[in-house]
Design a protein around this motif. Sequence first.
Motif, PDB file in Angstrom:
ATOM      1  N   UNK A  15     -96.644 -50.766 107.005  1.00 54.20           N
ATOM      2  CA  UNK A  15     -97.347 -49.846 105.937  1.00 54.20           C
ATOM      3  C   UNK A  15     -97.757 -50.652 104.751  1.00 54.20           C
ATOM      4  N   UNK A  16     -99.019 -50.579 104.443  1.00 53.26           N
ATOM      5  CA  UNK A  16     -99.604 -51.355 103.350  1.00 53.26           C
ATOM      6  C   UNK A  16    -100.109 -50.328 102.264  1.00 53.26           C
ATOM      7  N   UNK A  17     -99.419 -50.393 101.017  1.00 52.04           N
ATOM      8  CA  UNK A  17     -99.859 -49.613 100.222  1.00 52.04           C
ATOM      9  C   UNK A  17    -101.248 -50.060  99.244  1.00 52.04           C
ATOM     10  N   UNK A  18    -102.547 -50.065 100.174  1.00 50.13           N
ATOM     11  CA  UNK A  18    -103.512 -50.661  99.651  1.00 50.13           C
ATOM     12  C   UNK A  18    -104.150 -49.666  98.599  1.00 50.13           C
ATOM     13  N   UNK A  19    -104.092 -48.490  98.925  1.00 54.99           N
ATOM     14  CA  UNK A  19    -104.950 -47.325  97.908  1.00 54.99           C
ATOM     15  C   UNK A  19    -103.861 -45.875  97.984  1.00 54.99           C
ATOM     16  N   UNK A  20    -104.412 -45.404  96.914  1.00 57.74           N
ATOM     17  CA  UNK A  20    -103.788 -43.965  96.908  1.00 57.74           C
ATOM     18  C   UNK A  20    -104.796 -42.955  97.243  1.00 57.74           C
ATOM     19  N   UNK A  21    -105.973 -43.191  97.708  1.00 58.96           N
ATOM     20  CA  UNK A  21    -106.819 -42.614  98.098  1.00 58.96           C
ATOM     21  C   UNK A  21    -106.459 -41.293  98.857  1.00 58.96           C
ATOM     22  N   UNK A  22    -106.740 -40.120  98.703  1.00 61.17           N
ATOM     23  CA  UNK A  22    -106.321 -39.003  99.616  1.00 61.17           C
ATOM     24  C   UNK A  22    -107.019 -39.157 101.142  1.00 61.17           C
ATOM     25  N   UNK A  23    -106.324 -38.587 101.893  1.00 67.47           N
ATOM     26  CA  UNK A  23    -107.062 -38.467 103.232  1.00 67.47           C
ATOM     27  C   UNK A  23    -108.171 -37.375 103.234  1.00 67.47           C
ATOM     28  N   UNK A  24    -109.371 -37.873 103.632  1.00 63.68           N
ATOM     29  CA  UNK A  24    -110.544 -36.926 103.751  1.00 63.68           C
ATOM     30  C   UNK A  24    -110.832 -36.179 104.830  1.00 63.68           C
ATOM     31  N   UNK A  25    -109.881 -36.365 106.015  1.00 60.08           N
ATOM     32  CA  UNK A  25    -110.529 -35.670 107.009  1.00 60.08           C
ATOM     33  C   UNK A  25    -112.017 -35.785 107.710  1.00 60.08           C
ATOM     34  N   UNK A  26    -112.390 -37.231 107.558  1.00 59.25           N
ATOM     35  CA  UNK A  26    -113.620 -37.575 107.694  1.00 59.25           C
ATOM     36  C   UNK A  26    -114.106 -37.272 109.167  1.00 59.25           C
ATOM     37  N   UNK A  27    -113.315 -37.291 110.036  1.00 63.45           N
ATOM     38  CA  UNK A  27    -113.556 -36.717 111.433  1.00 63.45           C
ATOM     39  C   UNK A  27    -114.243 -35.526 111.570  1.00 63.45           C
ATOM     40  N   UNK A  28    -114.201 -34.631 110.709  1.00 67.61           N
ATOM     41  CA  UNK A  28    -114.900 -33.300 110.402  1.00 67.61           C
ATOM     42  C   UNK A  28    -116.398 -33.692 110.389  1.00 67.61           C
ATOM     43  N   UNK A  29    -116.579 -34.752 109.961  1.00 67.40           N
ATOM     44  CA  UNK A  29    -118.148 -35.031 109.898  1.00 67.40           C
ATOM     45  C   UNK A  29    -118.935 -35.058 111.173  1.00 67.40           C
ATOM     46  N   UNK A  30    -118.211 -35.780 112.246  1.00 60.51           N
ATOM     47  CA  UNK A  30    -119.056 -36.187 113.398  1.00 60.51           C
ATOM     48  C   UNK A  30    -118.347 -35.695 114.602  1.00 60.51           C
ATOM     49  N   UNK A  31    -117.169 -34.937 114.546  1.00 61.55           N
ATOM     50  CA  UNK A  31    -116.514 -34.668 115.849  1.00 61.55           C
ATOM     51  C   UNK A  31    -116.650 -33.038 116.043  1.00 61.55           C
ATOM     52  N   UNK A 148    -106.812 -23.097  94.400  1.00 62.35           N
ATOM     53  CA  UNK A 148    -105.829 -22.840  95.561  1.00 62.35           C
ATOM     54  C   UNK A 148    -106.263 -23.275  96.665  1.00 62.35           C
ATOM     55  N   UNK A 149    -106.879 -24.580  96.927  1.00 62.13           N
ATOM     56  CA  UNK A 149    -107.187 -25.042  98.073  1.00 62.13           C
ATOM     57  C   UNK A 149    -107.282 -26.394  98.220  1.00 62.13           C
ATOM     58  N   UNK A 150    -106.636 -26.949  99.444  1.00 64.81           N
ATOM     59  CA  UNK A 150    -106.626 -28.568  99.666  1.00 64.81           C
ATOM     60  C   UNK A 150    -108.093 -28.891  99.924  1.00 64.81           C
ATOM     61  N   UNK A 151    -108.207 -30.074  99.615  1.00 63.76           N
ATOM     62  CA  UNK A 151    -109.666 -30.571 100.306  1.00 63.76           C
ATOM     63  C   UNK A 151    -109.591 -30.509 101.899  1.00 63.76           C
ATOM     64  N   UNK A 152    -110.776 -30.082 102.448  1.00 61.50           N
ATOM     65  CA  UNK A 152    -110.782 -29.753 103.861  1.00 61.50           C
ATOM     66  C   UNK A 152    -110.170 -28.441 104.349  1.00 61.50           C
ATOM     67  N   UNK A 153    -109.786 -27.681 103.564  1.00 60.52           N
ATOM     68  CA  UNK A 153    -109.114 -26.429 103.914  1.00 60.52           C
ATOM     69  C   UNK A 153    -109.676 -25.228 103.266  1.00 60.52           C
ATOM     70  N   UNK A 154    -108.998 -23.992 103.201  1.00 60.72           N
ATOM     71  CA  UNK A 154    -109.627 -22.709 102.584  1.00 60.72           C
ATOM     72  C   UNK A 154    -108.625 -22.282 101.857  1.00 60.72           C
ATOM     73  N   UNK A 155    -108.895 -21.490 100.839  1.00 61.31           N
ATOM     74  CA  UNK A 155    -107.805 -20.988 100.088  1.00 61.31           C
ATOM     75  C   UNK A 155    -107.389 -19.721 100.641  1.00 61.31           C
ATOM     76  N   UNK A 156    -106.117 -19.324 100.392  1.00 62.58           N
ATOM     77  CA  UNK A 156    -105.408 -17.996 101.089  1.00 62.58           C
ATOM     78  C   UNK A 156    -106.417 -17.084 101.243  1.00 62.58           C
ATOM     79  N   UNK A 157    -107.067 -16.606 100.330  1.00 62.40           N
ATOM     80  CA  UNK A 157    -107.979 -15.535 100.585  1.00 62.40           C
ATOM     81  C   UNK A 157    -109.228 -15.724 100.976  1.00 62.40           C
ATOM     82  N   UNK A 158    -109.366 -16.991 101.495  1.00 63.99           N
ATOM     83  CA  UNK A 158    -110.933 -17.485 102.176  1.00 63.99           C
ATOM     84  C   UNK A 158    -111.987 -17.353 100.981  1.00 63.99           C
TER      85      UNK A 158
END
Length: 210
Positions: A15-31, A148-158
């Motif tokens: 485990x290398x702590x190279x960056x603190x960048x959040x996970x962006x779920x990039x797979x959503x872009x093309x899969x 109230x929404x994480x990146x890649x998600x929906x808020x509870x009330x959509x």
Amino acid sequence: MLLRRCAGKVVPFLFRNISTTIRLSAEDLFVHRDSSDNNAQTPFEFTEPNMARIAALVQNYPAGAQRSVLGAALDIVQRQIGWVPISAMHKVAEILSIPRVRVYEWATFYTMVKRRFRGKYHVKVCITTPCMIRGSDIILRAAEEATCCSVGGLSPDKMFGVDTVECQGACVNAPMFVVDDDYYEDVNVCDVYNIIKAIKAGQIPPIGPQ
Ligand code: FES
């Protein structure tokens, strides 16, 4: 291979702590993965007015070049139902007489194509370099908290969906974010909270530089 010392032994550094960048779920872009609400059988038909619009757009191009309407047709899908299920892509391919893969290519390349429901209001925070060096990571956190929404998600009330996007062409007023078609530029954290609060209250905040 990087090694590290652990309990007196030398072991691989996994485990290398190279960056603190959040996970962006990039797979959503093309899969695409079939789900209960997004598969080839998901009901979709263009409304009559939208079919007429596509037919009119096709007339703008030479015979046989109807594929030029692809982007506009996907935009019409999105404005009709709010997002673009794969069944609608198939419908576009059928109407324009082009292979389905041509539609997949377009829909997976351009991030403005919402391939899943992204809330009533789609909040897109630019994270490309000019916005990044002007604090887009803080803007993104503020957007997540305000909606109230994480990146890649929906808020509870959509009501909101939050995503990161690449350059939106407003770098001169970085940092910026977009809600549906509206640009909010030169924003600070307070602006983000105020804009989202106004949208929640049913208002349309003034767009452009803040
Ligand atoms: S980098 Fe954000 S708008 Fe260009």
